[in-house]
Motif scaffolding. Structure first.
Motif, PDB file in Angstrom:
ATOM      1  N   LYS A 117      -7.034  -1.185   7.198  1.00 42.72           N
ATOM      2  CA  LYS A 117      -7.643  -2.412   7.757  1.00 42.72           C
ATOM      3  C   LYS A 117      -7.224  -3.647   6.967  1.00 42.72           C
ATOM      4  O   LYS A 117      -7.263  -4.761   7.486  1.00 42.72           O
ATOM      5  N   ASN A 118      -6.822  -3.466   5.689  1.00 42.92           N
ATOM      6  CA  ASN A 118      -6.377  -4.604   4.890  1.00 42.92           C
ATOM      7  C   ASN A 118      -5.130  -5.261   5.474  1.00 42.92           C
ATOM      8  O   ASN A 118      -4.820  -6.400   5.159  1.00 42.92           O
ATOM      9  N   VAL A 176       0.845  -1.197   0.000  1.00 46.70           N
ATOM     10  CA  VAL A 176       0.000   0.000   0.000  1.00 46.70           C
ATOM     11  C   VAL A 176       0.880   1.248   0.000  1.00 46.70           C
ATOM     12  O   VAL A 176       1.906   1.286   0.669  1.00 46.70           O
ATOM     13  N   SER A 183      -2.494  -9.685   7.664  1.00 47.05           N
ATOM     14  CA  SER A 183      -1.379  -9.943   6.744  1.00 47.05           C
ATOM     15  C   SER A 183      -0.736 -11.282   7.073  1.00 47.05           C
ATOM     16  O   SER A 183      -0.603 -11.650   8.233  1.00 47.05           O
ATOM     17  N   ASP A 210      -4.745  -5.881   8.651  1.00 49.14           N
ATOM     18  CA  ASP A 210      -5.101  -6.565   9.902  1.00 49.14           C
ATOM     19  C   ASP A 210      -4.753  -8.053   9.895  1.00 49.14           C
ATOM     20  O   ASP A 210      -4.403  -8.614  10.920  1.00 49.14           O
ATOM     21  N   THR A 225      -8.471 -14.602   3.763  1.00 50.27           N
ATOM     22  CA  THR A 225      -8.243 -14.181   2.383  1.00 50.27           C
ATOM     23  C   THR A 225      -7.206 -15.079   1.726  1.00 50.27           C
ATOM     24  O   THR A 225      -6.358 -15.665   2.394  1.00 50.27           O
ATOM     25  N   ASP A 241      -3.543 -10.566   2.462  1.00 50.56           N
ATOM     26  CA  ASP A 241      -3.976  -9.510   3.374  1.00 50.56           C
ATOM     27  C   ASP A 241      -5.472  -9.310   3.192  1.00 50.56           C
ATOM     28  O   ASP A 241      -6.085  -9.917   2.327  1.00 50.56           O
ATOM     29  N   GLY A 242      -6.048  -8.495   4.019  1.00 57.89           N
ATOM     30  CA  GLY A 242      -7.473  -8.203   3.905  1.00 57.89           C
ATOM     31  C   GLY A 242      -8.114  -8.056   5.264  1.00 57.89           C
ATOM     32  O   GLY A 242      -7.511  -8.333   6.293  1.00 57.89           O
ATOM     33  N   ILE A 243      -9.355  -7.598   5.244  1.00 58.57           N
ATOM     34  CA  ILE A 243     -10.055  -7.401   6.505  1.00 58.57           C
ATOM     35  C   ILE A 243     -10.598  -8.715   7.051  1.00 58.57           C
ATOM     36  O   ILE A 243     -10.916  -8.805   8.227  1.00 58.57           O
ATOM     37  N   LEU A 257      -8.293   1.716   4.161  1.00 65.31           N
ATOM     38  CA  LEU A 257      -7.485   0.676   3.524  1.00 65.31           C
ATOM     39  C   LEU A 257      -6.455   0.075   4.478  1.00 65.31           C
ATOM     40  O   LEU A 257      -5.983  -1.034   4.260  1.00 65.31           O
TER      41      LEU A 257
END
Length: 93
Positions: free
Chosen positions: A57-58, A44, A62, A60, A85, A79-81, A55
């Motif tokens: 939060k993505n 990011v 990893s 969180d 994922t 990654d992702g909320i 973003l």
């Protein structure tokens, strides 16, 4: 091999926006020379986070996965909320 999630804002004299990156470096050790960067994946950009703070939060959930099959290596990142994922390949050292 060293795999890291890191912050990078060094552009070698050029002005670049900071970014959160996934980086993999390998070295044979000894007198083999300098380490080699084998993966550099931008997760990011900080300019993007400034405009869209949600973003963050993505990051969180990893996760990094390193797989080895014989002499073949794969480097994967997720990654992702959500906690589950999927992984995506970011390099084959």
């Amino acid at each position: 091999m060293r795999v890291s999630i890191a912050y990078n804002d060094f552009g070698g004299g050029y002005r670049i926006p900071g970014a959160v990156i996934l980086q993999a470096i390998t070295s044979s050790g000894g007198r083999a020379g300098k380490p080699e960067e084998i993966a550099h994946y931008s997760i990011v950009n900080m300019d993007t986070l400034t405009r869209r703070p949600l973003l963050a939060k993505n990051l969180d959930h990893s996760a990094i996965r390193i797989e080895k099959q014989g002499s073949h290596w794969r480097l994967l990142y997720a990654d992702g909320i959500l906690e589950n994922t999927s992984f995506k390949e970011v390099g084959e050292p």
